[in-house]
Enzyme design. Structure first.
Site, mmCIF file in Angstrom:
data_model
loop_
_atom_site.group_PDB
_atom_site.id
_atom_site.type_symbol
_atom_site.label_atom_id
_atom_site.label_comp_id
_atom_site.label_asym_id
_atom_site.label_seq_id
_atom_site.Cartn_x
_atom_site.Cartn_y
_atom_site.Cartn_z
ATOM 1 N N SER A 181 -43.575 -4.377 10.339
ATOM 2 C CA SER A 181 -44.841 -4.948 10.794
ATOM 3 C C SER A 181 -45.948 -3.921 10.946
ATOM 4 O O SER A 181 -47.132 -4.258 10.869
ATOM 5 C CB SER A 181 -44.634 -5.676 12.127
ATOM 6 N N ASP A 207 -50.500 -7.671 22.620
ATOM 7 C CA ASP A 207 -49.052 -7.648 22.824
ATOM 8 C C ASP A 207 -48.554 -6.262 23.231
ATOM 9 O O ASP A 207 -47.397 -6.083 23.580
ATOM 10 C CB ASP A 207 -48.307 -8.121 21.570
#
Length: 248
Positions: free
Chosen positions: A73, A222
């Site tokens: 990611s 996040d």
């Protein structure tokens, strides 16, 4: 998605550093929880037919040299509105500004493990690749995968690239884990990248998230994935190792 942490864990450091380290550990705990969630979709992601050559900048298909970023990611640019803002895209911008004949390919998949990378490397490397940047292993470490398994998977990826594309230059992007994963495991995890780079005589980026990992202002809500600014710093870190390998 293409055309397109300098914190080293050291014992006996001052309290101020200890506080930063605690925040850094929380960051990895959060990442661990997220990566577990990503596991549910991992098989689907790995079997999804992805484009072999997707460009993320203004360079045209006439470029004769290719740089392929193969990762998770971090490479994929998770959470960004424009994939060109991910560090591979920023690297492409640097290349374009120097009018160099290179096209960057972003082959990052969120939630990818070294095993997942090993399973898809055969068809990814079918295209012409001049420089191959390998950024995998973080999800392995955060899930406590046996280091021998991670090492074997990364070695297999390197072997496939060398066998199918002998002229390709390989860069290995290292990752580091927080001490709460266990000091022995943490140290060995960091060292495995050094060992692989030396064994295979390939370039090494010691810590791809240098100056970014654990820094709230440089990560998304996040607390895990870099912001646009964070990716810019990651791109600079990668550029230090990549630029000397480019043909002028």
């Amino acid at each position: 998605m293409f055309k397109a942490y300098n914190n080293h864990f050291q014992p006996n450091l001052p309290l101020s550093f200890g506080l930063k380290l605690i925040k850094f550990s929380y960051f990895f705990i959060a990442l661990f929880l997220l990566s577990c969630g990503e596991t549910k979709n991992e098989k689907a992601i790995e079997t999804e037919e992805l484009p072999e050559h997707t460009e993320t900048s203004s360079a045209t298909n006439t470029a004769t040299n290719t740089i392929l970023f193969f990762g998770d990611s971090i490479t994929a640019g998770y959470g960004l509105d424009d994939s060109n803002d991910a560090y591979p895209g920023v690297v492409q911008q640097k290349i374009d500004s120097l009018d160099m004949d290179y096209t960057v390919i972003n082959s990052g998949v969120s939630g990818e493990t070294s095993a997942g990378g090993s399973s898809r490397i055969d068809w990814v490397i079918k295209q012409k690749v001049d420089i191959f940047v390998l950024e995998l292993g973080a999800n392995d470490g955060l899930r406590g995968v046996a280091l021998s398994e991670t090492r074997a998977n990364l070695q297999e990826i390197i072997d496939v690239v060398k066998e199918k594309s002998p002229e390709t230059k390989i860069i290995l992007a290292g990752m580091q884990l927080p001490p709460n994963m266990g000091q022995e495991y943490t140290n060995e995890f960091k060292q495995l990248y050094v060992d692989l780079a030396e064994k295979n005589n390939i370039a090494l980026i010691p810590f791809i998230l240098k100056d970014v990992g654990g820094v709230a202002a440089l990560n998304q809500a996040d607390g895990i994935h870099p912001t646009i600014e964070g990716h810019s710093i990651v791109a600079n870190t990668v550029w230090e190792t990549l630029k000397p390998l480019l043909k002028s």
